[in-house]
Write an enzyme that holds these catalytic residues in place. Sequence first.
Site, PDB file in Angstrom:
ATOM      1  N   TYR A   1      39.268  40.041  34.431  1.00 12.20           N
ATOM      2  CA  TYR A   1      38.140  39.312  35.004  1.00 12.20           C
ATOM      3  C   TYR A   1      37.386  40.112  36.050  1.00 12.20           C
ATOM      4  CZ  TYR A   1      38.543  34.737  32.978  1.00 12.20           C
ATOM      5  OH  TYR A   1      38.513  33.707  32.110  1.00 12.20           O
TER       6      TYR A   1
ATOM      7  N   ASP B   1      45.372  35.765  42.110  1.00 10.14           N
ATOM      8  CA  ASP B   1      44.787  37.105  42.053  1.00 10.14           C
ATOM      9  C   ASP B   1      44.829  37.852  43.383  1.00 10.14           C
ATOM     10  OD1 ASP B   1      44.267  37.295  39.372  1.00 10.14           O
ATOM     11  OD2 ASP B   1      42.295  36.388  39.513  1.00 10.14           O
TER      12      ASP B   1
END
Length: 511
Positions: free
Chosen positions: A449, A363
């Site tokens: 997320y 990420d």
Amino acid sequence: MNMKLVCALLATCIAVALILGWIFRTGREKPPFCESQHQDLCLKDGGQDGHSLVFADLSPEEMVQVKRYLWNNLGVPLEEPPLAKPSDNCLYSIVLHLPPKAEVLEFLDHQGRKPTRQALAVVFFGNQEDPNITEYVVGPLPEPTYHQDITVQKYGGKLPYYRRFFFSVDLDKVNVFFVDYNGTNLLGLPALPPGFKSGDRKVWMRLFQNVAGFYLHPVGLEVQVDVSSLNVSEWEVVNVFYNGQYFRDMEELEREFNKGRVRVSKVKKTPHNGGYSSLKPRVPHKLLGPLQYEPRGPRYCIRDNQVTFMSWSFAFGMEANRGPRIFDVRFQGERIVYELSVQDASAIYGSNSPATMVTRLMDLGLGFGKSAVTLTRGVDCPYVATYLDGHYLLDSAQPITHKNSLCIFEQNAEIPARRHYEDHVISEFYGALADSVLVFRSISVMGNYDYVWDFVFHQNGAVGVRVYATGYIQTSFFFGNAADFGNRVEDLTLGAIHTHSIHYKVDLDIG
Ligand SMILES: *[C@@H]1O[C@H](CO)[C@@H](O)[C@H](O)[C@H]1NC(C)=O
Ligand SMILES: *[C@@H]1O[C@H](CO)[C@@H](O)[C@H](O)[C@H]1NC(C)=O
Ligand SMILES: *[C@@H]1O[C@H](CO)[C@@H](O)[C@H](O)[C@H]1NC(C)=O
């Protein structure tokens, strides 16, 4: 000591606590924030007024100065990220270039010279014979006069151009392709990485209904696009997958469909609010829940990027890429941690459909700082928290400000830090200490997320980190043996199995 902690995120939360000794001291009962008395407290506890600024993120003005300097001094035409084609030169990001630790310690501890303030700029050179990515150290701030190419020294060689991260506009260009198929109701999401080996740039795009919480509404179509060419017109579909069947391209899918040879699983058309994926409350709010309050105002003080709280002091920052971090963490004036920072969060997926089975997210690429969003008072942090802004220049033409995207607050943990009740014939007593902690929080939204990052300071000398993962799960289309790869969360939706790993760096300085 340098130590890398790798913590697996199993449920929703992890806590890493470094217990650094049971040293108690009475809390100072000083009234609020930044009255003159309180300013003294800020100074005294921090020890060195202004020294935390060596760790301070770049201000928007500094970013603009660095950008202007590079535009004037690189000697090549540059294009702004929102307009840049892969075949252009483009200034991708500007962040603080941290001075070396030894230099900082000389400055903090031995009256050494103040380290030069510098920026780190990443430039994509697409418009040249042999395209590459180059990292420059630019200084001194605020008015740069030099830039130094540190790429080879830092990476041991040239950084190939194919390693560059996608611009947000790159993937929009892939989406343009779906409009031909009247894709206004669809939305494509790239699966990363775009291949199995260095140099691959063949990205699987999975399609969802374009509704709120679309992550839970896959339609079963996935398309792999080769985006390796620097000429966007040459990007092409190399694979198509629908509901368990592979096709060479969209034309073949259409042909086979017309011949009735495609197994179709029809999804229900979802209302724009997402139906089951909507975050709207299903029932009206009833009574208010409990609230935290500070009977005598805040007991912490924030000056620039430095926080002092009871026996604690630390400097904080929010790096566009790596996210939240703290430096020079002191307890009772003594440094115990030089740096404690988020480094990366990965998520590895499994599924029976191609886009999800290749998904191994790092990420960091999306930027934890850049993705830290405005916090909602009373939900994301307590009402009484102090809210601060973040500024980023990454994949944008100008610095972008995220209002109120960092928060700092003190919180009663509502559990004793220690206690004992003695009921003995010769002695009877009770003693306890309420655990009141200071929290430095931000929330990064990495697509589906939302990571809630906490750095927590207890009064007993323990400092810890915590991360909560919330938001939406990543899903894939439910077909065939999908149940072997997760849980069926809706008729045609698989909650795909995956593992999160959160990586921190902690540089302890004890003794
Ligand atoms: C990358 O390109 C830049 C700009 O042309 C050049 O200055 C630099 O030397 C190149 N780097 C390598 C390692 O070739
Ligand atoms: C998509 O299809 C709908 C319904 O058939 C039609 O009304 C609309 O104009 C089409 N949009 C595009 C962009 O072709
Ligand atoms: C990009 O590719 C298209 C299609 O192959 C071609 O017609 C065009 O000339 C190319 N453009 C450049 C700048 O090479």
